[in-house]
Design a protein around this motif. Sequence first.
Motif, short mmCIF file in Angstrom:
data_model
loop_
_atom_site.label_atom_id
_atom_site.label_comp_id
_atom_site.label_asym_id
_atom_site.label_seq_id
_atom_site.Cartn_x
_atom_site.Cartn_y
_atom_site.Cartn_z
N HIS A 123 0.85 -1.20 0.00
CA HIS A 123 0.00 0.00 0.00
C HIS A 123 0.88 1.24 0.00
O HIS A 123 2.11 1.14 0.02
CB HIS A 123 -1.00 -0.01 1.17
CG HIS A 123 -0.39 0.05 2.54
ND1 HIS A 123 0.40 -0.95 3.05
CD2 HIS A 123 -0.47 0.99 3.51
CE1 HIS A 123 0.77 -0.63 4.28
NE2 HIS A 123 0.26 0.55 4.58
N ASP A 180 5.75 4.63 5.35
CA ASP A 180 6.68 3.65 5.93
C ASP A 180 6.82 2.41 5.04
O ASP A 180 7.57 1.49 5.37
CB ASP A 180 6.27 3.27 7.37
CG ASP A 180 4.83 2.83 7.49
OD1 ASP A 180 3.98 3.34 6.74
OD2 ASP A 180 4.57 1.96 8.34
N HIS A 238 5.13 -4.91 10.25
CA HIS A 238 5.43 -4.44 11.60
C HIS A 238 5.39 -5.62 12.56
O HIS A 238 4.36 -6.27 12.70
CB HIS A 238 4.44 -3.36 12.02
CG HIS A 238 4.39 -2.20 11.06
ND1 HIS A 238 5.44 -1.32 10.91
CD2 HIS A 238 3.47 -1.82 10.16
CE1 HIS A 238 5.14 -0.43 9.98
NE2 HIS A 238 3.95 -0.71 9.50
#
Length: 201
Positions: free
Chosen positions: A60, A64, A180
């Motif tokens: 996406h 980050d 993450h």
Amino acid sequence: MHEEVLPGIHRIFDTFVSVYLVDRGDHLVAVDTGMDTTCGKILDAVEEIGKPLTAIVLTHGHLDHTGSLKCLKERTNAVVAAHVDEVELIKEKTGLEPDVKLKDGDVFEGFRVLHKPGHTRGSICLLDEKSKSLFVGDLVIERGGKLEEVPHQYSLDPEMNRRRIRELLEVDFENLLPAHGEPLLGNGKEKLRELVERLGL
Ligand SMILES: [Zn+2]
Ligand SMILES: [Zn+2]
């Protein structure tokens, strides 16, 4: 600094986000690009592995995940792919337009594309069917051995994202590779089921 988390799947970690380099025989494919500080780390890993980086798939458009896109494109001229519904956000964040616009069900560089809007409009998961590995982007995150939702304030539509989390139970995978947190190797599906139950989905 990178580690091979599964045969041919290398992880580069920067501060709080991971980028994966997947070996496709004579070349590498990157899943995401990290932050703007990650570019050098990725290029170092590419050099250590010793194969050219020829393609980049973006889960996406958030910065980050797209922060080093421009740098990597300039240095490697890799083909950039993302979901068609994410093109505008990626252009806005990076100034670059993806070369390949993906749709649900497409196969790109050995990954099956699963369109999972919710976190953003064009968020995708990538399934490597051979190794049963699922790259989830920000659909879920890992913390302390458990999966969790991305904090709601970061998602466009957290309720929709919850439905997507549930849908992943239908996908045939064993390893879950988040952007993450730590990769879940072997028990990814189990941990996902645990999250679905915890959230009462
Ligand atoms: Zn995100
Ligand atoms: Zn993220």
